[in-house]
Design an enzyme around this catalytic site. Structure first.
Site, PDB file in Angstrom:
ATOM      1  N   LYS A   1      -8.360   4.852  65.785  1.00 23.44           N
ATOM      2  CA  LYS A   1      -8.981   3.793  66.612  1.00 23.44           C
ATOM      3  C   LYS A   1     -10.338   3.396  66.025  1.00 23.44           C
ATOM      4  O   LYS A   1     -10.626   2.209  65.861  1.00 23.44           O
ATOM      5  CB  LYS A   1      -9.164   4.320  68.042  1.00 23.44           C
ATOM      6  CG  LYS A   1     -10.158   3.530  68.868  1.00 23.44           C
ATOM      7  CD  LYS A   1     -10.363   4.105  70.248  1.00 23.44           C
ATOM      8  CE  LYS A   1     -11.454   5.128  70.402  1.00 23.44           C
ATOM      9  NZ  LYS A   1     -12.828   4.641  70.396  1.00 23.44           N
ATOM     10  N   ASN A   2     -11.149   4.393  65.693  1.00 23.93           N
ATOM     11  CA  ASN A   2     -12.509   4.078  65.245  1.00 23.93           C
ATOM     12  C   ASN A   2     -12.570   3.564  63.812  1.00 23.93           C
ATOM     13  O   ASN A   2     -13.620   3.121  63.350  1.00 23.93           O
ATOM     14  CB  ASN A   2     -13.427   5.289  65.433  1.00 23.93           C
ATOM     15  CG  ASN A   2     -13.703   5.541  66.910  1.00 23.93           C
ATOM     16  OD1 ASN A   2     -13.395   4.699  67.761  1.00 23.93           O
ATOM     17  ND2 ASN A   2     -14.266   6.697  67.228  1.00 23.93           N
TER      18      ASN A   2
ATOM     19  N   CYS B   1     -23.324   3.788  79.699  1.00 21.90           N
ATOM     20  CA  CYS B   1     -22.051   4.381  79.310  1.00 21.90           C
ATOM     21  C   CYS B   1     -22.054   5.812  79.820  1.00 21.90           C
ATOM     22  O   CYS B   1     -23.112   6.446  79.873  1.00 21.90           O
ATOM     23  CB  CYS B   1     -21.979   4.333  77.785  1.00 21.90           C
ATOM     24  SG  CYS B   1     -20.618   5.241  77.100  1.00 21.90           S
TER      25      CYS B   1
ATOM     26  N   ARG C   1     -26.896   4.916  74.935  1.00 21.74           N
ATOM     27  CA  ARG C   1     -26.322   4.247  73.763  1.00 21.74           C
ATOM     28  C   ARG C   1     -26.908   2.845  73.515  1.00 21.74           C
ATOM     29  O   ARG C   1     -26.208   1.846  73.584  1.00 21.74           O
ATOM     30  CB  ARG C   1     -24.792   4.178  73.875  1.00 21.74           C
ATOM     31  CG  ARG C   1     -24.168   5.549  74.012  1.00 21.74           C
ATOM     32  CD  ARG C   1     -22.678   5.489  74.133  1.00 21.74           C
ATOM     33  NE  ARG C   1     -22.008   5.249  72.874  1.00 21.74           N
ATOM     34  CZ  ARG C   1     -20.697   5.090  72.762  1.00 21.74           C
ATOM     35  NH1 ARG C   1     -19.936   5.143  73.825  1.00 21.74           N
ATOM     36  NH2 ARG C   1     -20.146   4.879  71.585  1.00 21.74           N
TER      37      ARG C   1
ATOM     38  N   ASP D   1     -16.916  13.882  69.215  1.00 22.85           N
ATOM     39  CA  ASP D   1     -15.685  13.426  69.871  1.00 22.85           C
ATOM     40  C   ASP D   1     -14.668  14.553  70.065  1.00 22.85           C
ATOM     41  O   ASP D   1     -13.601  14.330  70.639  1.00 22.85           O
ATOM     42  CB  ASP D   1     -15.038  12.291  69.056  1.00 22.85           C
ATOM     43  CG  ASP D   1     -15.843  11.001  69.143  1.00 22.85           C
ATOM     44  OD1 ASP D   1     -16.717  10.914  70.018  1.00 22.85           O
ATOM     45  OD2 ASP D   1     -15.590  10.095  68.335  1.00 22.85           O
TER      46      ASP D   1
ATOM     47  N   ARG E   1      -7.390   4.254  76.341  1.00 28.60           N
ATOM     48  CA  ARG E   1      -8.257   3.500  75.429  1.00 28.60           C
ATOM     49  C   ARG E   1      -8.138   4.019  73.999  1.00 28.60           C
ATOM     50  O   ARG E   1      -8.383   3.271  73.053  1.00 28.60           O
ATOM     51  CB  ARG E   1      -9.726   3.633  75.865  1.00 28.60           C
ATOM     52  CG  ARG E   1     -10.099   2.804  77.058  1.00 28.60           C
ATOM     53  CD  ARG E   1     -11.598   2.825  77.250  1.00 28.60           C
ATOM     54  NE  ARG E   1     -12.260   2.731  75.964  1.00 28.60           N
ATOM     55  CZ  ARG E   1     -13.357   3.395  75.617  1.00 28.60           C
ATOM     56  NH1 ARG E   1     -13.949   4.183  76.475  1.00 28.60           N
ATOM     57  NH2 ARG E   1     -13.872   3.256  74.424  1.00 28.60           N
TER      58      ARG E   1
HETATM   59  N1  EPU Z   1     -28.269   5.179  68.797  1.00 34.05           N
HETATM   60  C1  EPU Z   1     -29.509   4.632  69.053  1.00 34.05           C
HETATM   61  N2  EPU Z   1     -29.706   3.313  68.755  1.00 34.05           N
HETATM   62  C2  EPU Z   1     -28.740   2.539  68.197  1.00 34.05           C
HETATM   63  C3  EPU Z   1     -27.481   3.105  67.927  1.00 34.05           C
HETATM   64  C4  EPU Z   1     -27.284   4.441  68.228  1.00 34.05           C
HETATM   65  O1  EPU Z   1     -30.396   5.313  69.566  1.00 34.05           O
HETATM   66  O2  EPU Z   1     -29.004   1.357  67.945  1.00 34.05           O
HETATM   67  C5  EPU Z   1     -28.019   6.589  69.129  1.00 34.05           C
HETATM   68  C6  EPU Z   1     -26.942   6.768  70.194  1.00 34.05           C
HETATM   69  O3  EPU Z   1     -27.441   6.580  71.487  1.00 34.05           O
HETATM   70  C7  EPU Z   1     -26.459   8.172  69.922  1.00 34.05           C
HETATM   71  C8  EPU Z   1     -26.595   8.284  68.398  1.00 34.05           C
HETATM   72  O4  EPU Z   1     -27.473   7.242  67.998  1.00 34.05           O
HETATM   73  O5  EPU Z   1     -27.300   9.095  70.543  1.00 34.05           O
HETATM   74  C9  EPU Z   1     -25.289   8.142  67.636  1.00 34.05           C
HETATM   75  O6  EPU Z   1     -24.578   7.022  68.115  1.00 34.05           O
HETATM   76  P1  EPU Z   1     -23.671   6.109  67.181  1.00 34.05           P
HETATM   77  O7  EPU Z   1     -24.310   4.772  67.078  1.00 34.05           O
HETATM   78  O8  EPU Z   1     -23.340   6.814  65.931  1.00 34.05           O
HETATM   79  O9  EPU Z   1     -22.376   5.982  68.082  1.00 34.05           O
HETATM   80  P2  EPU Z   1     -21.434   4.728  68.107  1.00 34.05           P
HETATM   81  O10 EPU Z   1     -21.429   4.081  66.788  1.00 34.05           O
HETATM   82  O11 EPU Z   1     -21.745   3.895  69.303  1.00 34.05           O
HETATM   83  C10 EPU Z   1     -19.250   5.898  67.291  1.00 34.05           C
HETATM   84  C11 EPU Z   1     -17.874   6.115  67.829  1.00 34.05           C
HETATM   85  C12 EPU Z   1     -17.945   7.101  68.981  1.00 34.05           C
HETATM   86  C13 EPU Z   1     -18.530   8.420  68.429  1.00 34.05           C
HETATM   87  C14 EPU Z   1     -19.889   8.166  67.780  1.00 34.05           C
HETATM   88  C15 EPU Z   1     -20.479   9.380  67.110  1.00 34.05           C
HETATM   89  C16 EPU Z   1     -16.750   4.036  67.400  1.00 34.05           C
HETATM   90  C17 EPU Z   1     -16.160   2.793  67.922  1.00 34.05           C
HETATM   91  N3  EPU Z   1     -17.342   4.840  68.281  1.00 34.05           N
HETATM   92  O12 EPU Z   1     -20.022   5.407  68.364  1.00 34.05           O
HETATM   93  O13 EPU Z   1     -16.623   7.314  69.426  1.00 34.05           O
HETATM   94  O14 EPU Z   1     -18.688   9.342  69.468  1.00 34.05           O
HETATM   95  O15 EPU Z   1     -19.779   7.133  66.787  1.00 34.05           O
HETATM   96  O16 EPU Z   1     -19.617   9.894  66.156  1.00 34.05           O
HETATM   97  O17 EPU Z   1     -16.645   4.324  66.220  1.00 34.05           O
HETATM   98  C18 EPU Z   1     -14.953   7.837  70.978  1.00 34.05           C
HETATM   99  O18 EPU Z   1     -14.111   7.479  70.147  1.00 34.05           O
HETATM  100  O19 EPU Z   1     -14.650   8.445  72.035  1.00 34.05           O
HETATM  101  C19 EPU Z   1     -16.368   7.550  70.738  1.00 34.05           C
HETATM  102  C20 EPU Z   1     -17.285   7.572  71.715  1.00 34.05           C
END
Ligand code: EPU
Length: 417
Positions: free
Chosen positions: A22-23, A117, A122, A305, A397
């Site tokens: 998915k990701n 969330c 996030r 995850d 999802r």
């Molecule tokens: N963060 C910030 N500012 C930003 C972006 C992120 O502070 O602008 C923080 C977040 O709040 C968090 C950390 O950085 O504390 C890491 O977040 P990241 O941005 O890496 O998460 P994401 O990109 O929103 C993806 C996956 C998630 C997975 C995380 C971590 C996708 C679509 N989602 O989320 O997947 O947990 O990386 O590996 O790729 C899931 O599949 O259940 C899921 C939540």
């Protein structure tokens, strides 16, 4: 709303095939915005987030020509609308992945802020700051991110926190920017590396993927995408834990064992036998399970995850296990539900202390987010008696045909509509 009824206590055995990630699929789908023509993506998982992303892309002006059997043929030539509305973005945070590609292609974007969330605040500050430094004028108004730019410019940018979708968003934007972009402290997740490889096949000039530093030389245009999505490492890990928690013997096929190395090591430490082959894994448990500690970290660390699923396993291990969640600030929602099944878990900030118990008992349970739901399903499979898990739309999802796959391994799991 659908529910899962699970009769626990059985041992899982047999073979299960892993679906596409998915990701990995979601950013590749967003990347279609950067192209103009017929994109073909195979191995797409049948999960709700994929359908939501497809709705969003159609809303932007693209046309789905085929969507069956895991294959999407999507014509992106007509993309001319730059608004990602709240009703779609609120269903799936990953919709924010269209922000960078829309600015790169149309020079304009209006993307709803996703809001809170279950697993943490996030924010998108790192995505937004990066795009601003690339020259986009960005304002936040009435719950929307409005962005405008003539042409994005290459920059040097440092991520204060490693962000998976943040890296993907800026990398996609930079492929069509003017000049060279250097991104530091980027995510090294396999899905990010995969995205870079696919973009390079389309004519992008990306180097350094898989390391902390990405260099992207902007090009004028990209060819349409033609790719097979890589297998889902989180689904792989979930079935590994499913075998472990039921003292089972499950062979997991169509997976990439190196991508779940951190989990494999922890399972071995806990006393399980994990056999690795090129594209398959076998996890065998004999009932003996020891408590081990984990700390979630960006890849190649232990995946956040898989933390919830691992906690369910540790709830039944002998001795104590300490689980530290460093990626998201509120990702222990499953603990309260596991406690209702008899688990002994104490949460202190970002740390969970789990004292293993001899058995869990089935209970009515509530799913709170995608991976928490998976954790409850695993706990219910191992528990004595019947569990009823409500709000399983969360699990739909991200897990393709989960009850079908578990049933084929001998689980007693039914969906009640
Ligand atoms: N963060 C910030 N500012 C930003 C972006 C992120 O502070 O602008 C923080 C977040 O709040 C968090 C950390 O950085 O504390 C890491 O977040 P990241 O941005 O890496 O998460 P994401 O990109 O929103 C993806 C996956 C998630 C997975 C995380 C971590 C996708 C679509 N989602 O989320 O997947 O947990 O990386 O590996 O790729 C899931 O599949 O259940 C899921 C939540």
């Amino acid at each position: 709303m659908d529910k899962f009824i699970i009769e626990g206590g059985g041992r899982l055995a047999g073979e299960v095939e892993i679906s596409g990630s998915k990701n990995a699929a979601l950013p590749i789908m967003a990347a279609m915005i950067l192209t103009s023509g017929k994109n073909k993506i195979r191995g797409v998982p049948q999960v709700r987030d994929v359908t939501t992303m497809l709705y969003l892309l159609k809303d932007l002006g693209g046309c789905t020509e085929e969507f069956n059997d895991g294959c999407i043929v999507f014509d992106s030539a007509g993309i001319n609308n730059y608004e990602a509305p709240y009703d779609l973005v609120s269903k799936m945070r990953a919709s924010c992945l269209v922000l960078g590609p829309l600015l790169a292609r149309l020079g304009k974007a209006k993307v709803s802020l996703p809001g809170g969330c279950a697993i943490g605040a996030r924010p998108l500050d790192l995505h937004i700051r990066g795009l601003e430094e690339m020259g986009a004028k960005i304002r936040l108004e009435q719950g929307y991110i409005y962005g405008e730019v003539k042409r994005l410019l290459g920059i040097r940018y440092y991520f204060d926190t490693v962000s998976v979708t943040g890296t993907a968003n800026l990398m996609m934007a930079a492929t069509l920017a003017d000049g060279e972009t250097v991104l530091e402290n980027v995510a090294k997740e396999p899905e990010v590396v995969f995205l870079a490889n696919v973009l390079n096949q389309c004519g992008a000039k990306i180097k350094g993927h898989g390391t902390d530093l990405l260099t992207i030389r902007g090009v004028q245009s990209l060819k349409p995408i033609n790719c097979d999505i890589l297998p889902d490492r989180i689904e792989t890990g979930t079935y590994m834990i499913a075998s472990a928690i039921t003292s089972g013997d499950v062979k997991i096929i169509n997976c990439i064992p190196q991508q779940v190395e951190a989990l494999t090591m922890k399972l071995r430490q806990a006393g399980l036998v994990v056999e690795e082959n090129e594209t398959s894994l076998r996890v065998v448990g004999d009932g003996q399970l020891n408590g081990v500690n984990i700390k979630t970290q960006p890849h190649p660390g232990f995946a956040t995850d898989l933390q919830a699923q691992f906690m369910a396993l540790m709830a039944l291990a002998q001795g104590q296990s300490i689980i530290i969640e460093t990626v998201f600030e509120n990702r222990f929602m499953h603990a309260a539900e596991l406690k209702r099944m008899g688990a002994d878990v104490t949460i202190q900030g970002q740390t969970a202390v789990v004292n293993g118990v001899k058995e869990l008992s089935g209970a009515p349970l509530m799913a709170t987010d995608l991976r928490a739901s998976a954790s409850l399903v695993l706990a219910a499979l191992a528990a004595k008696g019947k569990s009823v898990i409500s709000r399983i739309y969360h699990i739909d999802r991200g897990y393709s045909c989960i009850e079908k796959k578990l049933c084929s391994l001998g689980a007693k799991i039914y969906r009640e509509k």
